[in-house]
Design a protein around this motif. Structure first.
Motif, PDB file in Angstrom:
ATOM      1  N   ALA A 296       0.832  -1.198   0.000  1.00  0.00           N
ATOM      2  CA  ALA A 296       0.000   0.000   0.000  1.00  0.00           C
ATOM      3  C   ALA A 296       0.870   1.252   0.000  1.00  0.00           C
ATOM      4  O   ALA A 296       0.741   2.136   0.846  1.00  0.00           O
ATOM      5  CB  ALA A 296      -0.940  -0.015   1.203  1.00  0.00           C
ATOM      6  N   ARG A 297       1.741   1.330  -0.971  1.00  0.00           N
ATOM      7  CA  ARG A 297       2.680   2.442  -1.119  1.00  0.00           C
ATOM      8  C   ARG A 297       3.278   2.347  -2.511  1.00  0.00           C
ATOM      9  O   ARG A 297       3.096   1.356  -3.214  1.00  0.00           O
ATOM     10  CB  ARG A 297       3.807   2.352  -0.073  1.00  0.00           C
ATOM     11  N   VAL A 298       4.033   3.366  -2.899  1.00  0.00           N
ATOM     12  CA  VAL A 298       4.769   3.280  -4.156  1.00  0.00           C
ATOM     13  C   VAL A 298       5.937   2.320  -3.994  1.00  0.00           C
ATOM     14  O   VAL A 298       6.388   2.036  -2.886  1.00  0.00           O
ATOM     15  CB  VAL A 298       5.281   4.662  -4.603  1.00  0.00           C
ATOM     16  N   GLY A 299       6.438   1.808  -5.112  1.00  0.00           N
ATOM     17  CA  GLY A 299       7.555   0.877  -5.084  1.00  0.00           C
ATOM     18  C   GLY A 299       8.857   1.549  -4.695  1.00  0.00           C
ATOM     19  O   GLY A 299       8.994   2.780  -4.726  1.00  0.00           O
ATOM     20  N   GLY A 300       9.823   0.724  -4.330  1.00  0.00           N
ATOM     21  CA  GLY A 300      11.163   1.201  -4.033  1.00  0.00           C
ATOM     22  C   GLY A 300      12.077   1.011  -5.226  1.00  0.00           C
ATOM     23  O   GLY A 300      11.628   0.882  -6.371  1.00  0.00           O
ATOM     24  N   ASP A 301      13.379   1.006  -4.960  1.00  0.00           N
ATOM     25  CA  ASP A 301      14.382   0.716  -5.998  1.00  0.00           C
ATOM     26  C   ASP A 301      14.336   1.677  -7.182  1.00  0.00           C
ATOM     27  O   ASP A 301      14.712   1.316  -8.299  1.00  0.00           O
ATOM     28  CB  ASP A 301      14.219  -0.716  -6.513  1.00  0.00           C
ATOM     29  N   ARG A 302      13.811   2.873  -6.967  1.00  0.00           N
ATOM     30  CA  ARG A 302      13.696   3.880  -8.021  1.00  0.00           C
ATOM     31  C   ARG A 302      12.691   3.495  -9.118  1.00  0.00           C
ATOM     32  O   ARG A 302      12.669   4.111 -10.196  1.00  0.00           O
ATOM     33  CB  ARG A 302      15.054   4.166  -8.668  1.00  0.00           C
ATOM     34  N   ILE A 303      11.870   2.470  -8.898  1.00  0.00           N
ATOM     35  CA  ILE A 303      10.910   2.062  -9.927  1.00  0.00           C
ATOM     36  C   ILE A 303       9.971   3.205 -10.307  1.00  0.00           C
ATOM     37  O   ILE A 303       9.766   3.476 -11.502  1.00  0.00           O
ATOM     38  CB  ILE A 303      10.119   0.813  -9.489  1.00  0.00           C
TER      39      ILE A 303
END
Length: 419
Positions: free
Chosen positions: A293-300
């Motif tokens: 329930a958040r935006v993705g990590g890893d600069r995706i």
């Protein structure tokens, strides 16, 4: 707890004011704040005073961001009202949802957000709704893990119940490898992560490539923004060593994938949030790995902005404020990130970047560690052993991969081997 006064420039005074719960690290999230600040004033809730965040915020309150009541008191003590409250930190999604609920602001129900954090609870809700996913059994010890694996059938995946970024996720091809996978999955933990009596999941292994979908869910209706194709490495783990986003990815219009995406969100009870959903494209169709329930990590999400022009920071802020987010792509390109790992375990002495050798299509190079840092390759460690990242933009996958290869060769780590 202290609260600083608002310090908005007169030209910004009419911008709606948002509560931002936590800010994450600069390398990973600055692009989010930069986008939000173009349309909103941001009041940051965080225990520590702002540093790099300062240009993007108008106020800061020092508060424990896991203490919902303390955050409510900050909000109620403000001279201004807030248009929305949001976060993009995994460990803060539940408290941010509780804060927004208490203030009568747009958000998903706390229980739905909690089901995303607790991977097994989410699995049970999706199972009841018939959403295609991996079979999953929560276990309390190795004896239960062995029974679960025998019931599911090898190969199985062993993973922590509440972590992210593929930390501790291990493949056990057969019974002989199960104990090592179980130990690896249970050895990784972080502060502020929930604990459970049955803290390890044994799951069915899904065949096919793995993807993630960034989406916005508004009033329960899911809109896919972009798809990231994962690059995995360091078997038997599932280390995410890179990602590729193409604006024209055909999966964005695939009816079967979009149905699974909508059905999974509905099953969890998500109504108003940005999400990061991981799936496998199996031989029997797309199946859910997990929903966040958040935006993705890893600069995706950053790649998505480069590829499509859709700024997910603004999408999240608009949604929180009750506005209809703009989700239409402005252009069609490809963007990719590659994370750089040492060839062997080492203590970093220095990292050199030959900028004259970087192709023009390189959008960004970031060093992730400094001298003295110990880097231990998976499964000893996971994402913490990356020493740099490179981001490239091109017209397609092949162009991006070629640029990333040349960029990676221009970044060299020097260190002392670890024994």
């Amino acid at each position: 707890m202290t609260k600083d006064h608002l310090d908005a420039a007169p030209s910004d005074a009419q911008k709606p004011l948002l509560l931002l719960v936590g800010s994450g690290g600069q390398v990973w999230r600055e692009y989010m704040l930069r986008a939000m600040a173009t349309r909103y004033r941001l009041h940051l809730l965080a225990p520590e005073p702002p540093t790099w965040q300062a240009p993007y915020i108008v106020a800061h309150s020092s508060v424990n961001t896991l203490d919902v009541e303390a955050m409510i008191q900050v909000a109620k003590g403000s001279a201004e009202s807030f248009a929305g409250a949001l976060t993009y930190e995994e460990t803060r999604v539940e408290s941010a949802a509780a804060l927004a609920t208490a203030l009568g602001l747009r958000t998903s129900p706390v229980e739905a957000v909690r089901a995303c954090r607790d991977k097994f609870a989410g699995r049970e809700l999706m199972k009841a709704a018939g959403v295609p996913q991996a079979e999953s059994i929560a276990v309390a010890d190795f004896a239960e893990a062995r029974q679960a694996a025998e019931r599911i059938g090898y190969p199985v995946v062993v993973k922590p119940r509440a972590l992210s970024a593929s930390n501790g996720v291990m493949l056990a091809p057969d019974a002989d490898s199960l104990e090592a996978a179980y130990q690896d999955a249970g050895s990784i933990w972080f502060d502020e992560v929930p604990t459970y009596e049955r803290s390890i999941l044994v799951e069915e292994y899904l065949d096919g490539p793995e993807i993630s979908v960034e989406a916005v869910c508004r009033d329960g209706v899911v809109t896919a923004l972009f798809v990231a194709r994962k690059r995995l490495g360091y078997a038997p783990g599932f280390e995410e060593v890179g990602h590729l986003v193409e604006a024209a990815d055909p999966l964005l219009s695939d009816p079967e994938l979009l149905k699974v995406l909508q059905d999974s969100h509905t099953a969890l009870g998500l109504t108003d949030t940005v999400t990061h959903t991981e799936l496998r494209l199996t031989s029997t169709g797309p199946r859910i790995v997990e929903i966040n329930a958040r935006v993705g990590g890893d600069r995706i999400p950053y790649l998505g902005g480069l590829a499509t022009g859709v700024e997910i920071g603004l999408v999240a802020a608009d949604l929180a404020a009750g506005a209809v987010p703009e989700t239409t792509a402005s252009w069609e390109r490809a963007a990719a990130v590659r994370f750089l790992y040492p060839e062997h375990d080492l203590t970093v002495d220095s990292i050199d970047v030959d900028r004259s050798a970087l192709p023009a299509e390189v959008d960004d190079v970031q060093l992730l560690v400094g001298p003295g840092r110990e880097l231990r390759l998976p499964p000893k460690d996971h994402v913490r052993c990356r020493y740099a990242l490179v981001v490239a933009v091109g017209s397609n996958e092949q162009e991006c991969e070629a640029v990333l290869g040349r960029a990676a060769a221009a970044v060299t780590v020097h260190g002392t081997p670890l024994t």
